[in-house]
Structures are given as C-alpha cells and as structure tokens.
Design a protein around this motif. Sequence first.
Motif, PDB file in Angstrom:
ATOM      1  N   GLY A  36      51.932  33.159 -25.178  1.00 46.28           N
ATOM      2  CA  GLY A  36      52.748  34.302 -24.814  1.00 46.28           C
ATOM      3  C   GLY A  36      53.856  34.564 -25.809  1.00 46.28           C
ATOM      4  O   GLY A  36      54.356  33.656 -26.462  1.00 46.28           O
ATOM      5  N   VAL A  37      54.243  35.819 -25.919  1.00 40.56           N
ATOM      6  CA  VAL A  37      55.326  36.212 -26.812  1.00 40.56           C
ATOM      7  C   VAL A  37      56.494  36.663 -25.935  1.00 40.56           C
ATOM      8  O   VAL A  37      56.330  37.493 -25.052  1.00 40.56           O
ATOM      9  CB  VAL A  37      54.882  37.367 -27.752  1.00 40.56           C
ATOM     10  N   GLY A  38      57.657  36.113 -26.166  1.00 37.05           N
ATOM     11  CA  GLY A  38      58.821  36.479 -25.372  1.00 37.05           C
ATOM     12  C   GLY A  38      58.925  35.623 -24.128  1.00 37.05           C
ATOM     13  O   GLY A  38      58.208  34.645 -23.954  1.00 37.05           O
ATOM     14  N   GLU A  39      59.845  36.016 -23.262  1.00 43.29           N
ATOM     15  CA  GLU A  39      60.076  35.264 -22.033  1.00 43.29           C
ATOM     16  C   GLU A  39      59.821  36.152 -20.827  1.00 43.29           C
ATOM     17  O   GLU A  39      59.943  37.369 -20.884  1.00 43.29           O
ATOM     18  CB  GLU A  39      61.515  34.760 -21.990  1.00 43.29           C
ATOM     19  N   SER A  40      59.471  35.519 -19.729  1.00 41.15           N
ATOM     20  CA  SER A  40      59.224  36.249 -18.494  1.00 41.15           C
ATOM     21  C   SER A  40      60.540  36.808 -17.956  1.00 41.15           C
ATOM     22  O   SER A  40      61.567  36.124 -17.938  1.00 41.15           O
ATOM     23  CB  SER A  40      58.593  35.323 -17.453  1.00 41.15           C
ATOM     24  N   GLN A  41      60.509  38.061 -17.514  1.00 41.77           N
ATOM     25  CA  GLN A  41      61.693  38.695 -16.947  1.00 41.77           C
ATOM     26  C   GLN A  41      61.763  38.474 -15.443  1.00 41.77           C
ATOM     27  O   GLN A  41      62.714  38.890 -14.795  1.00 41.77           O
ATOM     28  CB  GLN A  41      61.680  40.199 -17.258  1.00 41.77           C
ATOM     29  N   ARG A  42      60.723  37.851 -14.880  1.00 43.71           N
ATOM     30  CA  ARG A  42      60.629  37.552 -13.447  1.00 43.71           C
ATOM     31  C   ARG A  42      60.758  38.814 -12.583  1.00 43.71           C
ATOM     32  O   ARG A  42      61.398  38.819 -11.543  1.00 43.71           O
ATOM     33  CB  ARG A  42      61.651  36.502 -13.038  1.00 43.71           C
ATOM     34  N   ILE A  43      60.173  39.910 -13.067  1.00 45.99           N
ATOM     35  CA  ILE A  43      60.118  41.149 -12.299  1.00 45.99           C
ATOM     36  C   ILE A  43      58.646  41.466 -12.079  1.00 45.99           C
ATOM     37  O   ILE A  43      57.901  41.677 -13.038  1.00 45.99           O
ATOM     38  CB  ILE A  43      60.808  42.319 -13.040  1.00 45.99           C
ATOM     39  N   ASP A  44      58.217  41.477 -10.829  1.00 46.76           N
ATOM     40  CA  ASP A  44      56.828  41.789 -10.527  1.00 46.76           C
ATOM     41  C   ASP A  44      56.540  43.256 -10.798  1.00 46.76           C
ATOM     42  O   ASP A  44      57.373  44.125 -10.578  1.00 46.76           O
ATOM     43  CB  ASP A  44      56.503  41.476  -9.063  1.00 46.76           C
ATOM     44  N   PHE A  45      55.323  43.522 -11.279  1.00 47.97           N
ATOM     45  CA  PHE A  45      54.913  44.894 -11.578  1.00 47.97           C
ATOM     46  C   PHE A  45      54.963  45.765 -10.323  1.00 47.97           C
ATOM     47  O   PHE A  45      55.385  46.914 -10.363  1.00 47.97           O
ATOM     48  CB  PHE A  45      53.494  44.877 -12.161  1.00 47.97           C
TER      49      PHE A  45
END
Length: 102
Positions: free
Chosen positions: A63-72
């Motif tokens: 993965g590139v970047g970090e998870s924003q922990r916001i569900d779609f």
Amino acid sequence: NLLKHGTYPTIFQDYSWHTKSQTFLVTAFGLSSVILLVIISIFIFGKGLVEYIKSWFFKSYEGVGESQRIDFSNVSGIVAYVPAVELEHLGSFEHPLLRCSS
C-alpha cells in the motif's frame, strides 16, 4: 566398487555374500535414511520453497500512504467509485483511463 569400476552399487543389487537379515537391514536403513533426508529437507526448505512458488502466481500488495480510517460508505458526498489508471509512461490522455471489467 565406485573407484574400481566407476559404478555405484544400488540398494537393489543382489549381494550373495549377505545373509537375508543383513540385506533386509541394509535396505531398510538405506530407504529410511533417504526418507528421513527428504522429510528434514521439506521442513528446512519447505516454507521458503512454498513462498517462492506462491510468488509466481500471487503478487504481494504494498500500500501507498496511510489509512484515513474513513469508510467509503460513511462519506455522504460520494455517489460512486470509478477506478482510474494512471499510466505516466504513456503520456497524458484527454479523458481519464477507466478500469472496468467487461
């Protein structure tokens, strides 16, 4: 026998000077040592070999970047998700290149 004749004796050759019990023990020891060698080799090299062969068929995801922990589904302003492909080596397109299955 190996140095004299250039052939290696197999465990299935008939040795008339062996008794039946000696022939059985030599054959049993030879086969069990080969089986044990195979089992030990599987334990030592098995996991690495499985991972190597698995890498031929399955790519690993990085993965590139970090998870924003916001569900779609929790974002109210997004109606649909259309995946796009960025191909920098092909230059720029007037419209985005969409990725979809047919």
